[in-house]
Design an enzyme around this catalytic site. Sequence first.
Site, PDB file in Angstrom:
ATOM      1  N   GLY A  92       0.893  -1.285  -0.038  1.00 18.60           N
ATOM      2  CA  GLY A  92      -0.027  -0.053  -0.013  1.00 18.60           C
ATOM      3  C   GLY A  92       0.765   1.272   0.056  1.00 18.60           C
ATOM      4  N   ASP A 137       1.613 -11.725   6.059  1.00 17.08           N
ATOM      5  CA  ASP A 137       2.065 -10.690   4.948  1.00 17.08           C
ATOM      6  C   ASP A 137       3.727 -10.132   5.538  1.00 17.08           C
ATOM      7  OD1 ASP A 137      -0.022  -9.669   6.763  1.00 17.08           O
ATOM      8  OD2 ASP A 137       0.844  -7.865   6.204  1.00 17.08           O
TER       9      ASP A 137
HETATM   10  P1  AMP Z   1       2.491  -2.902   7.890  1.00 24.17           P
HETATM   11  O1  AMP Z   1       1.907  -3.251   9.074  1.00 24.17           O
HETATM   12  O2  AMP Z   1       3.283  -1.843   7.616  1.00 24.17           O
HETATM   13  O3  AMP Z   1       2.993  -4.379   7.271  1.00 24.17           O
HETATM   14  O4  AMP Z   1       1.217  -2.857   6.793  1.00 24.17           O
HETATM   15  C1  AMP Z   1      -0.023  -3.704   6.749  1.00 24.17           C
HETATM   16  C2  AMP Z   1      -0.512  -3.212   5.519  1.00 24.17           C
HETATM   17  O5  AMP Z   1      -1.080  -1.904   5.340  1.00 24.17           O
HETATM   18  C3  AMP Z   1       0.422  -3.484   4.169  1.00 24.17           C
HETATM   19  O6  AMP Z   1      -0.436  -4.121   3.137  1.00 24.17           O
HETATM   20  C4  AMP Z   1       0.776  -1.948   3.916  1.00 24.17           C
HETATM   21  O7  AMP Z   1       0.944  -1.669   2.529  1.00 24.17           O
HETATM   22  C5  AMP Z   1      -0.662  -1.040   4.315  1.00 24.17           C
HETATM   23  N1  AMP Z   1      -0.280   0.081   4.870  1.00 24.17           N
HETATM   24  C6  AMP Z   1       0.522   0.476   6.066  1.00 24.17           C
HETATM   25  N2  AMP Z   1       0.562   1.958   5.963  1.00 24.17           N
HETATM   26  C7  AMP Z   1      -0.041   2.382   4.837  1.00 24.17           C
HETATM   27  C8  AMP Z   1      -0.142   3.826   4.472  1.00 24.17           C
HETATM   28  N3  AMP Z   1       0.255   4.891   5.204  1.00 24.17           N
HETATM   29  N4  AMP Z   1      -0.908   3.897   3.378  1.00 24.17           N
HETATM   30  C9  AMP Z   1      -1.116   2.740   2.509  1.00 24.17           C
HETATM   31  N5  AMP Z   1      -1.050   1.554   2.897  1.00 24.17           N
HETATM   32  C10 AMP Z   1      -0.486   1.057   4.154  1.00 24.17           C
HETATM   33 MG    MG Z   2       3.640  -5.325   6.111  1.00 26.30          MG
END
Ligand code: AMP
Ligand code: MG
Length: 470
Positions: free
Chosen positions: A83, A243
């Site tokens: 994302g 993931d």
């Molecule tokens: P994470 O906890 O960083 O592993 O993120 C979990 C999911 O949320 C993943 O698919 C990320 O790409 C998405 N994600 C986290 N932060 C953002 C953001 N600021 N904008 C878009 N997608 C996000």
């Molecule tokens: Mg992640």
Amino acid sequence: MQLTHPFAALGPAFSRPAELLPLQDPRLASWNDSAAALLGWQGGPPADFLEFINGERGLPHAPVASLYAGHQFGVWVPQLGDGRAAILGQVDSAENGPWELQVKGGGPTPFSRGGDGRAVLRSTIREYLGSEAVHGLNIASTRALALVDSSTPVWREQQETAALLVRLCPTHVRFGTFEVLASRGQTQELKTLADFVIENFYRDCLAAEQPYLAFYQAVIGRTAELVAGWMAQGFAHGVLNTDNMSILGVTLDYGPFAFMDAYEPGFICNHSDHHGRYAFDRQPAIALWNLSCLGSALLALVERGAAEEALRQFPAQYTRSFRRRMGAKLGLATVDERDWALVEQLLSIMARQRADYARTFRLLSRRATHDSLAGLFAGDTEFARWLAAYRERTAGVANAEATALAHNPKYLLRNYMAQIAIERAERGDYRDIERLLRLVQAPFAEHPDAQEYFQSPPAWAAGLQLSCSS
Ligand code: AMP
Ligand code: MG
């Protein structure tokens, strides 16, 4: 920049084009020469590097966001995907093989699900230093190449500024990349993905009678090694969703991670993890659970009974690796049942005393520092007895000190240290980032100018809280 993009070439079932949306006033806050060397890049960033990664100059291939799904806190989420990350392509280094370049924080992608696609400076610094610290401890990790600061505002609980992390990994494929294809019944694409990963990163499996099974076994083995490394060095990942599990068995996606200060088996570093699903001592069990999700996703390629049998090997593989590592921390090259009892007694005393995990092991490494250690445990007769037994066990062991010193870091990236670097960087002073980078890249060495970081953390560090909001 000379890039190929084999992952993008797999097609739209695996990724979508993702444009980089430039940040305002981009500045290169830190550049990591040691990661750059993996790419064969010497003498600082290549020409126009900042323009390329900030989306101001066209790259040889359109950047892509990869598609994946995942189990988040045990709950199935059918579509996630990058994302806020874009894979720019791959550098094929003659010496070190392929390295994908990924920019994190480059703006919204087709998988942003309403998010802004940005990463705040604070979390970017933590991942930048954290990934290099894990690598410095000889635990597999994504690597950090560069950190870019900007003046673009972003909103979290308060207004902050956006940053970019350029990270490197041979491939960013996750367990969730397999899960999304399996859940959609895309068996042909699942096979394409498995073939891509095996041919590029698990070539040994090609010679096996059942290459897909051999691949699954190899992922289980690497994951067991990975988690044993975390557990031996007091590292808590914090968000072990499927993931965030790399198919290569490397530490991936640094969020509210922490190296433990005081030893507490049930330590929860993620303030949003209310039930302690990802508590420190649950990591081996969670890794096994995640591997079972991967196994389910591979059932079109691997026979169920064989997959289950492969999974049953995980606890023994993990335990073997963990015991070997803990033995090495005590200076022992081999660990028998009595040695293991010594390890367990020590951990139980440390838990009771809430002893500093890294500091205790470091002071234990040299006989000359045993007095200081005894001072920390003053009045604890159980510890005094333990230390006497330990000294007797290691008295005649050749290289015991050298072995222990090579497995017990003097320096860790403690949360409070990152916090100081963050606060300074938020005022435009990046010097602490450089300093900590050098420290965590050589954590077993002596750094006479950094003695203050070998002390116990200051009292204010106990109040630091980390959440997923990054
Ligand atoms: P994470 O906890 O960083 O592993 O993120 C979990 C999911 O949320 C993943 O698919 C990320 O790409 C998405 N994600 C986290 N932060 C953002 C953001 N600021 N904008 C878009 N997608 C996000
Ligand atoms: Mg992640």
